[in-house]
Scaffold this motif. Structure first.
Motif, PDB file in Angstrom:
ATOM      1  N   VAL A  61     -28.004  14.841 -15.022  1.00  0.00           N
ATOM      2  CA  VAL A  61     -28.626  16.132 -14.728  1.00  0.00           C
ATOM      3  C   VAL A  61     -30.089  15.889 -14.371  1.00  0.00           C
ATOM      4  CG1 VAL A  61     -29.090  18.472 -15.547  1.00  0.00           C
ATOM      5  CG2 VAL A  61     -27.126  17.206 -16.450  1.00  0.00           C
ATOM      6  N   ARG A  62     -30.467  16.273 -13.161  1.00  0.00           N
ATOM      7  CA  ARG A  62     -31.849  16.035 -12.728  1.00  0.00           C
ATOM      8  C   ARG A  62     -32.626  17.332 -12.620  1.00  0.00           C
ATOM      9  NH1 ARG A  62     -32.211  14.794  -7.224  1.00  0.00           N
ATOM     10  NH2 ARG A  62     -33.674  16.486  -6.902  1.00  0.00           N
ATOM     11  N   PHE A  63     -33.842  17.308 -13.203  1.00  0.00           N
ATOM     12  CA  PHE A  63     -34.803  18.405 -13.088  1.00  0.00           C
ATOM     13  C   PHE A  63     -35.987  17.897 -12.265  1.00  0.00           C
ATOM     14  CE2 PHE A  63     -32.541  18.636 -17.071  1.00  0.00           C
ATOM     15  CZ  PHE A  63     -32.189  19.963 -17.211  1.00  0.00           C
ATOM     16  N   GLY A  64     -36.555  18.764 -11.439  1.00  0.00           N
ATOM     17  CA  GLY A  64     -37.712  18.359 -10.648  1.00  0.00           C
ATOM     18  C   GLY A  64     -37.321  17.563  -9.416  1.00  0.00           C
ATOM     19  N   ALA A  65     -38.334  16.991  -8.761  1.00  0.00           N
ATOM     20  CA  ALA A  65     -38.104  16.220  -7.543  1.00  0.00           C
ATOM     21  C   ALA A  65     -37.485  14.863  -7.879  1.00  0.00           C
ATOM     22  CB  ALA A  65     -39.416  16.034  -6.795  1.00  0.00           C
ATOM     23  N   MET A  66     -37.073  14.151  -6.841  1.00  0.00           N
ATOM     24  CA  MET A  66     -36.501  12.814  -7.043  1.00  0.00           C
ATOM     25  C   MET A  66     -37.575  11.887  -7.617  1.00  0.00           C
ATOM     26  SD  MET A  66     -33.498  11.581  -6.596  1.00  0.00           S
ATOM     27  CE  MET A  66     -32.694   9.987  -6.734  1.00  0.00           C
ATOM     28  N   PRO A  67     -37.254  11.110  -8.654  1.00  0.00           N
ATOM     29  CA  PRO A  67     -38.241  10.207  -9.246  1.00  0.00           C
ATOM     30  C   PRO A  67     -38.813   9.202  -8.250  1.00  0.00           C
ATOM     31  CG  PRO A  67     -36.376  10.464 -10.722  1.00  0.00           C
ATOM     32  CD  PRO A  67     -35.996  11.128  -9.417  1.00  0.00           C
ATOM     33  N   VAL A  68     -39.968   8.656  -8.602  1.00  0.00           N
ATOM     34  CA  VAL A  68     -40.636   7.646  -7.786  1.00  0.00           C
ATOM     35  C   VAL A  68     -39.761   6.401  -7.634  1.00  0.00           C
ATOM     36  CG1 VAL A  68     -42.586   6.035  -7.754  1.00  0.00           C
ATOM     37  CG2 VAL A  68     -42.964   8.447  -8.378  1.00  0.00           C
TER      38      VAL A  68
END
Length: 578
Positions: free
Chosen positions: A294-301
């Motif tokens: 489950v991802r919150f926010g933008a795609m990680p660096v």
């Protein structure tokens, strides 16, 4: 001008409505056609104006203020190419969801397309990079038109602040004479229906339906091997809720440095902060296949995280995004849920009937890998040479509580991702990670300083060169800032990419050494420059609290830096074998 009533009251109403909407900060790039807007902003008692001569830097400066305050910053410029220079920052604001209100002055309609000086087509100038565009009508002396000016800025404000937040654009055509008549009474009261804003705006958040809550709860309670991912630009309140949800479900929480979740410690240690390193190793990846992410926010660096997601073949991949946009560069999402991050977590937390088993083998495996990786990475602190990764470790140790570390793109943000770990000290990490450009970095950091934050900027030599003009903002607005300038004489990140193997073309096209002496540039803009030779000098320079700009230059070697990174990763691999 004694007879300029229509212009004065019309633009006065527009400017006053900005204040009625609780907008505080305006960045002005000087020019002739924007004279009435700029002068009336400067005259207004409740608006704080900053002068920024270079439009490109001005826009990034405004971006930094808005990034800090989480309220729209207003940008004002004259007609012509001045407005074009706002585009890089507007594109960054769009992708990183930062509210900006851009007011571009323009020639009146009769002077367009006939070769008039400083005139070009400004209609829809920023295209899809802005959420809304309005061309304001020419000034007229009537209450209805003053109300129209107020309503128009209300419309733009609401658009900029509605999820997903972002930049908006108003084009303002004006005829000469351009100087307002300050002798008129009530120049800021025309067009008001009441003492507050012309229209009261109520913000809402996207919620989640009961059937979806039930479905998600069942999914999470049936899938033991889950991950929560806290990406960039997640609201601080939501970060805490995500960590709480991770504890409840027994799911590791992968915290991107720009989520600022690495300084929100949780007693059950579900935060995973070294995944960018251990996901590089295939033998590790094969042992931690997920059932749900489950991802919150933008795609990680992290690029290794992106690659990890690509390899998950039997996995539910859920993206939570209140903005109702499609932020999934992996193209692997199985569910897109339009919901506010905090609302989603709260709903699931309230729905879960029991906490996951404290002997959760899945969570413990991630924690063990994380701790071993961290132990290996900490060996970099023993390096005596000027290693770029160690700069991040020392910054984490020495930066004061509640300060801001602004990080430029390319190598610095990747080193922060690798070497900045969870800690109890509250440090805010920021970066222009919407479009990932290196332009405007200095200006954005100074914008955050102008908003009242104590800012240290970590930047490479090419990014520093790109935005040299913006150093003047520190001098003009008396903004003390500490700048850690990592000078490896070129594009250090390219040493880690396949291009580096093509020796014939590498230096000219990618290494791009400039051989600049940045001491002169620092002095030109009234700053202090320190070129350090060892770690003692670096820590000593960090400890000094100067009342103006202080550039601390750390000269490193690109090849040696690459080799030291490889050495660190080799040490990490040995930790797994113990």
């Amino acid at each position: 001008m004694k007879d300029n009533e229509a212009l004065t009251k019309y633009i006065g109403a527009l400017v006053d409505e900005l204040s009625a909407l609780n907008i505080k900060n305006v960045v002005i790039s000087p020019g002739s056609r924007s004279t009435p807007i700029s002068m009336l902003v400067n005259e207004h008692p409740k608006l704080n104006s900053f002068i920024a001569v270079d439009e490109r830097g001005a826009a990034f400066f405004a971006l930094g203020i808005a990034k800090s305050t989480k309220q729209p910053t207003v940008l004002i410029c004259t007609s012509g190419t001045a407005a074009s220079n706002y585009l890089p920052a507007i594109s960054e604001a769009k992708e990183s969801r930062i509210p900006l209100i851009v007011l571009t002055a323009d020639r009146p309609h009769e002077l367009r397309d006939i070769g008039a000086p400083q005139a070009m087509n400004q209609i829809g100038l920023y295209g899809s990079f802005v959420k809304q565009f309005i061309e304001l009508a020419l000034p007229e002396a009537s209450e209805s038109m003053y109300q129209y000016a107020r309503t128009s800025i209300n419309r733009l404000y609401r658009s900029s602040m509605t999820a997903p937040r972002g930049p908006v654009h108003m084009n303002v055509p004006l005829r000469e004479p351009l100087v307002p008549n300050f002798a008129l009474e009530g120049i800021f009261t025309s067009g008001k229906r009441q003492e507050t804003a012309h229209t009261v705006l109520t913000e809402t958040v996207a919620t989640i339906s009961k059937p979806t809550i039930h479905k998600m709860t069942e999914l999470f309670q049936s899938k033991r091997k889950g991950l929560l991912v806290c990406g960039p630009y997640v609201d601080e309140k939501a970060v805490q809720k995500i960590l709480d949800l991770g504890i409840m479900l027994g799911y590791p929480v992968l915290c991107d440095p720009l989520s600022n979740g690495r300084t929100l410690m949780n007693e059950e240690a579900v935060t995973i902060d070294t995944y960018d390193t251990f996901l590089k190793f295939e033998e590790i990846v094969e042992t931690i296949e997920s059932e749900v992410i489950v991802r919150f926010g933008a795609m990680p660096v992290s690029k290794p995280f992106n690659q990890y997601v690509q390899k998950q073949t039997n996995c539910e991949i859920i993206v939570i995004d209140e903005g109702d946009l499609w932020r999934d560069p992996t193209l692997k999402a199985t569910q897109m849920i339009s919901c506010n991050d905090e609302e989603f977590c709260t709903a699931i937390l309230n729905s879960c009937t029991q906490k996951m088993d404290s002997e959760n083998q899945w969570l413990m495996k991630w924690q063990t890998i994380n701790e071993k990786t961290k132990s290996g990475l900490q060996n970099a602190e023993q390096f005596e040479g000027l290693f770029e990764g160690k700069i991040v470790q020392l910054l984490a140790k020495h930066l004061p509580e509640n300060s801001t570390l602004f990080v430029s793109n390319s190598m610095p943000i990747r080193d922060v991702d690798t070497f900045l770990h969870t800690q109890t000290k509250k440090i805010k990490i920021a970066c222009n990670r919407g479009v990932n450009g290196i332009d405007g970095t200095i200006a954005t950091a100074l914008g955050m300083a102008a908003a009242g934050e104590s800012v240290t900027l970590l930047i490479g030599d090419l990014s520093f060169y790109h935005d040299l003009n913006s150093l003047v903002l520190s001098k003009l607005h008396q903004l003390p800032i500490k700048i850690i300038l990592v000078n490896n004489d070129g594009g250090g990140i390219f040493s880690f990419l396949p291009q580096s193997k093509e020796e014939k073309h590498f230096e000219a096209l990618f290494g791009t050494p400039l051989e600049l002496d940045f001491q002169h540039a620092t002095g030109l803009f009234g700053g202090i420059h320190s070129k350090i030779a060892n770690w003692f000098e670096f820590e000593d320079a960090l400890s000094k609290n100067e009342e103006r700009m202080h550039v601390i230059e750390v000269q490193t070697d690109r090849k040696e830096n690459y080799d030291l990174h490889q050495k660190v990763w080799s040490i990490v691999k040995k930790e797994y074998e113990k």
